[in-house]
Design a protein around this motif. Structure first.
Motif, PDB file in Angstrom:
ATOM      1  N   HIS A 135       0.845  -1.200   0.000  1.00  0.00           N
ATOM      2  CA  HIS A 135       0.000   0.000   0.000  1.00  0.00           C
ATOM      3  C   HIS A 135       0.879   1.248   0.000  1.00  0.00           C
ATOM      4  O   HIS A 135       1.955   1.261   0.607  1.00  0.00           O
ATOM      5  CB  HIS A 135      -0.906   0.008   1.238  1.00  0.00           C
TER       6      HIS A 135
ATOM      7  N   GLU B  79       0.626   5.534   0.503  1.00  0.00           N
ATOM      8  CA  GLU B  79      -0.206   6.672   0.879  1.00  0.00           C
ATOM      9  C   GLU B  79       0.658   7.933   0.900  1.00  0.00           C
ATOM     10  O   GLU B  79       1.719   7.957   1.537  1.00  0.00           O
ATOM     11  CB  GLU B  79      -0.825   6.439   2.258  1.00  0.00           C
TER      12      GLU B  79
ATOM     13  N   LYS C 117       1.660  11.536   2.097  1.00  0.00           N
ATOM     14  CA  LYS C 117       1.482  12.292   3.337  1.00  0.00           C
ATOM     15  C   LYS C 117       2.347  13.546   3.315  1.00  0.00           C
ATOM     16  O   LYS C 117       3.297  13.648   2.537  1.00  0.00           O
ATOM     17  CB  LYS C 117       1.837  11.429   4.545  1.00  0.00           C
TER      18      LYS C 117
END
Length: 346
Positions: free
Chosen positions: A192, A194, A196
């Protein structure tokens, strides 16, 4: 999980700032088994106890020999002939950090049942030979317990790691092309990604899954050629890798007087050539000086080398527990003559 007290938060403040509260919480809640209180075993125990480990069990059935006095700082001449885990030794370990729950066991680890091992979160073995590693590996794999093995031979040493399957978060600089989930190689997968932002800095938080090979299979289906795809790259591999794996074929000398240990260069060469064939490294030039050095230093415990390897292993344990860095996958080799410490995936 065991909760950290206000006193522990204050005591471990510096390392909490370094690797985070959650990581310290995991360390405090962990129960680690160390098999063999060798020179490198003593260094590992010191690091873990000072690091704020919650529970530690040490098992060693041996007696303190004269050779142990130069490498293990928990021993002194008054303890010669005593158990390596004498009550005085346990007291000295406990003095480093009274908050750690320490158990010592003078039985033989091989006599323990599988149920006995099931209480531990990590198993760390020192000065094991191939037969012993295969035995403990079967136990650790069947119970899904991460395994570390560290051996030293004078100026040389190795760490083998089998975490089975392990996930960790990596903070990586943001690229123009976003990273995508998928396999990067046979031992690592991005699960995964992500995006940020922290303190106006953009980065990608990547969840990485690491896959490990059990010890009994590293020579059956070696992965070296995946990471060294050309003959030119294969030939750059340090022959210390082959020699130290060859050492595992020789029964361990741990808890034997070092004067009785006899390993010849020809004996070691035979085992090293066998390893080279299985790894597909027959073209690799086996350095005659390394063979001679390792044969002469076989089983010798040199405290500075033990400290280096124990530091690497202890840090890797913290990385594994914190789930914030990729742990070693799966073999670290230390060559003190060259001051080199490469990591190979085999």
């Amino acid at each position: 999980m065991v909760n950290l007290t206000k006193g522990e938060i204050a005591l471990y403040d510096r390392q909490i700032r370094l690797w985070g509260f959650e990581a310290q919480h995991r360390i405090r809640s962990s129960h680690i088994l160390v098999i063999n209180f060798s020179c490198v075993g003593a260094e590992i125990v010191k690091n873990l106890v000072l690091g704020g480990l919650g529970f530690l069990t040490i098992i060693d059935s041996g007696k303190i020999l004269e050779q142990d006095l130069s490498g293990n700082f928990f021993f002194d001449v008054s303890l010669l002939g005593c158990s390596k885990l004498d009550s005085t030794v346990k007291e000295r370990i406990q003095e480093l950090n009274p908050r750690v729950d320490i158990v010592t066991d003078t039985c033989t680890w091989a006599e323990k049942s599988q149920a006995w091992f099931n209480r531990f979160d990590i198993i760390i073995c020192t000065e094991f030979d191939a037969t012993q590693i295969e035995s403990i590996s079967r136990t650790s794999r069947s119970l899904n317990i991460p395994l570390y093995v560290v051996n030293t031979h004078g100026l040389y040493g190795m760490i083998f790691v089998d975490l089975i399957d392990h996930s960790s978060h990596l903070r990586l600089a943001k690229n123009r092309i976003r990273r995508k989930p998928g396999r990067s190689n046979s031992v690592r997968e991005i699960v995964h990604v992500e995006e940020k932002t922290e303190n106006d800095v953009e980065y990608e938080d990547c969840l990485i899954q690491n896959y490990y090979t059990s010890f009994d299979r590293i020579l059956e289906k070696p992965k070296l050629k995946e990471f060294f795809p050309t003959m030119k790259k294969l030939n750059k591999i340090d022959s210390t890798l082959i020699v130290l794996l060859g050492c595992l074929k020789i029964p361990t000398s741990y808890n034997y007087p070092i004067g009785t240990v006899q390993v010849t260069k020809l004996e070691l060469l035979e085992f090293a050539n066998e390893i080279a064939r299985k790894l597909g490294l027959t073209s690799l030039d086996l350095n005659d000086l390394i063979l001679q050095d390792v044969a002469r230093q076989f089983g010798c415990e040199f405290q500075p080398v033990a400290a280096i390897l124990a530091g690497c292993l202890s840090q890797d344990v913290i990385n594994m527990l914190s789930k914030r860095e990729n742990p070693i996958n799966n073999l670290l080799i230390f060559n003190g003559k060259k001051a080199e410490m490469p990591i190979y995936t085999i």
